[in-house]
Design a protein around this motif. Sequence first.
Motif, PDB file in Angstrom:
ATOM      1  N   MET A   1       0.820  -1.218   0.000  1.00  0.00           N
ATOM      2  CA  MET A   1       0.000   0.000   0.000  1.00  0.00           C
ATOM      3  C   MET A   1       0.852   1.266   0.000  1.00  0.00           C
ATOM      4  SD  MET A   1      -2.987  -1.201  -0.257  1.00  0.00           S
ATOM      5  CE  MET A   1      -3.962   0.262   0.044  1.00  0.00           C
ATOM      6  N   GLN A   2       1.981   1.211  -0.681  1.00  0.00           N
ATOM      7  CA  GLN A   2       2.828   2.395  -0.817  1.00  0.00           C
ATOM      8  C   GLN A   2       2.401   3.189  -2.051  1.00  0.00           C
ATOM      9  OE1 GLN A   2       6.808   0.880  -1.016  1.00  0.00           O
ATOM     10  NE2 GLN A   2       6.980   0.633   1.195  1.00  0.00           N
ATOM     11  N   VAL A   3       2.455   4.501  -1.959  1.00  0.00           N
ATOM     12  CA  VAL A   3       2.089   5.362  -3.076  1.00  0.00           C
ATOM     13  C   VAL A   3       3.298   5.520  -3.991  1.00  0.00           C
ATOM     14  CG1 VAL A   3       1.280   7.638  -3.776  1.00  0.00           C
ATOM     15  CG2 VAL A   3       0.403   6.596  -1.675  1.00  0.00           C
ATOM     16  N   ILE A   4       3.147   5.091  -5.239  1.00  0.00           N
ATOM     17  CA  ILE A   4       4.222   5.206  -6.225  1.00  0.00           C
ATOM     18  C   ILE A   4       4.176   6.575  -6.891  1.00  0.00           C
ATOM     19  CG2 ILE A   4       5.094   4.311  -8.422  1.00  0.00           C
ATOM     20  CD1 ILE A   4       4.089   1.586  -7.621  1.00  0.00           C
ATOM     21  N   ASP A   5       2.975   7.031  -7.199  1.00  0.00           N
ATOM     22  CA  ASP A   5       2.806   8.295  -7.909  1.00  0.00           C
ATOM     23  C   ASP A   5       1.519   8.949  -7.425  1.00  0.00           C
ATOM     24  OD1 ASP A   5       3.243  10.323  -9.862  1.00  0.00           O
ATOM     25  OD2 ASP A   5       1.768   9.347 -11.154  1.00  0.00           O
ATOM     26  N   GLY A   6       1.544  10.261  -7.217  1.00  0.00           N
ATOM     27  CA  GLY A   6       0.336  10.983  -6.815  1.00  0.00           C
ATOM     28  C   GLY A   6       0.292  11.346  -5.342  1.00  0.00           C
ATOM     29  N   MET A   7       1.438  11.462  -4.703  1.00  0.00           N
ATOM     30  CA  MET A   7       1.462  11.788  -3.275  1.00  0.00           C
ATOM     31  C   MET A   7       0.818  13.146  -2.989  1.00  0.00           C
ATOM     32  SD  MET A   7       2.259  10.752  -0.279  1.00  0.00           S
ATOM     33  CE  MET A   7       3.442   9.426  -0.533  1.00  0.00           C
ATOM     34  N   HIS A   8       1.084  14.126  -3.877  1.00  0.00           N
ATOM     35  CA  HIS A   8       0.502  15.450  -3.660  1.00  0.00           C
ATOM     36  C   HIS A   8      -1.011  15.428  -3.846  1.00  0.00           C
ATOM     37  CE1 HIS A   8       4.767  16.471  -4.494  1.00  0.00           C
ATOM     38  NE2 HIS A   8       4.538  17.414  -3.588  1.00  0.00           N
ATOM     39  N   ARG A   9      -1.501  14.635  -4.796  1.00  0.00           N
ATOM     40  CA  ARG A   9      -2.948  14.512  -4.991  1.00  0.00           C
ATOM     41  C   ARG A   9      -3.598  13.856  -3.771  1.00  0.00           C
ATOM     42  NH1 ARG A   9      -2.709  11.423 -10.479  1.00  0.00           N
ATOM     43  NH2 ARG A   9      -0.520  11.294  -9.871  1.00  0.00           N
ATOM     44  N   LEU A  10      -2.894  12.892  -3.189  1.00  0.00           N
ATOM     45  CA  LEU A  10      -3.415  12.219  -1.994  1.00  0.00           C
ATOM     46  C   LEU A  10      -3.513  13.197  -0.826  1.00  0.00           C
ATOM     47  CD1 LEU A  10      -4.281   9.660  -0.504  1.00  0.00           C
ATOM     48  CD2 LEU A  10      -1.860   9.163  -0.092  1.00  0.00           C
ATOM     49  N   ARG A  11      -2.480  14.010  -0.649  1.00  0.00           N
ATOM     50  CA  ARG A  11      -2.489  14.995   0.447  1.00  0.00           C
ATOM     51  C   ARG A  11      -3.579  16.036   0.235  1.00  0.00           C
ATOM     52  NH1 ARG A  11       4.062  16.038   0.868  1.00  0.00           N
ATOM     53  NH2 ARG A  11       4.585  14.061   1.917  1.00  0.00           N
ATOM     54  N   ALA A  12      -3.775  16.438  -1.023  1.00  0.00           N
ATOM     55  CA  ALA A  12      -4.822  17.417  -1.317  1.00  0.00           C
ATOM     56  C   ALA A  12      -6.197  16.833  -1.018  1.00  0.00           C
ATOM     57  CB  ALA A  12      -4.744  17.849  -2.776  1.00  0.00           C
ATOM     58  N   ALA A  13      -6.378  15.545  -1.342  1.00  0.00           N
ATOM     59  CA  ALA A  13      -7.663  14.891  -1.070  1.00  0.00           C
ATOM     60  C   ALA A  13      -7.929  14.818   0.432  1.00  0.00           C
ATOM     61  CB  ALA A  13      -7.669  13.494  -1.680  1.00  0.00           C
TER      62      ALA A  13
END
Length: 265
Positions: free
Chosen positions: A1-13
């Motif tokens: 369950m590690q984020v490969i791509d989209g960490m900033h989108r996840l934080r924004a969500a």
Amino acid sequence: MQVIDGMHRLRAAKATGCRSIKVEFFDGTEEAAFVEAVRANIRHGLPLSLEDRRSAAQRILVSQQNMSDRAIAECTGLSTKTVGGIRRRLNQGSSQQEVRVGRDGRRHPLSAADGRRQAAETLAAEPLTPLRQIAKDAGVSVGTAHDVRERIRRGEDPVAPRDRHKRRLPVAAPKVAAPKKERKTKDMQTRLRSLGRDPSLRLSESGRELLRWLHLQQRAKVKYPHVVDNIPPHLAETVAELAIQCSEMWQKLAQELEERAQQQD
């Protein structure tokens, strides 16, 4: 369950109070995930510094030594020459890989001679093996496998002259029978001019059609280097298969005409 791509989108969500988010799962090893993360970041993420990209290329080279310089360059945003320099620095005093995995995901021998000789050995042991299977087993293109087969039929070395010096381990070429007769080597243009003056061809529809075929071949021969050098890599296999089909048509025509000539004799 590690984020490969989209960490900033996840934080924004999370910041907007979202309790779920759409994702695309990646199934692979940790190192494969790292390669995908670098590729995604180069494609649309925040720009990585040159040092960051060099470090990423070095990590990939250490963990996936059989990955080609071009494939690594594509996913890190570096030049192939830069990746090659990093590889040489890392490989000082160590053995080299004989096979690399290219951008197409296939295994390719470092030496073209190695792949050609392996294809020749397969043809010698199992002559009826499909070209596609031979190409896959030897790590060469379908077009190369076809060229090897034709060289063997003509009694020639399966390795092209330009590749012979690249061979590391000598392997005997398969023994084949020599051609029964040598073909005349008149200039193609001279032959075409002679055929074009023949009334039996020039004055019939089928004859003119044949002359058009032959003239197209002559034109293709003249333009060959320029056209071949500019074929996109992702279309190389498709074009190779079509070229093989065209060559098989001409071979069938030649065989039929030779048989007809022998019957007349």
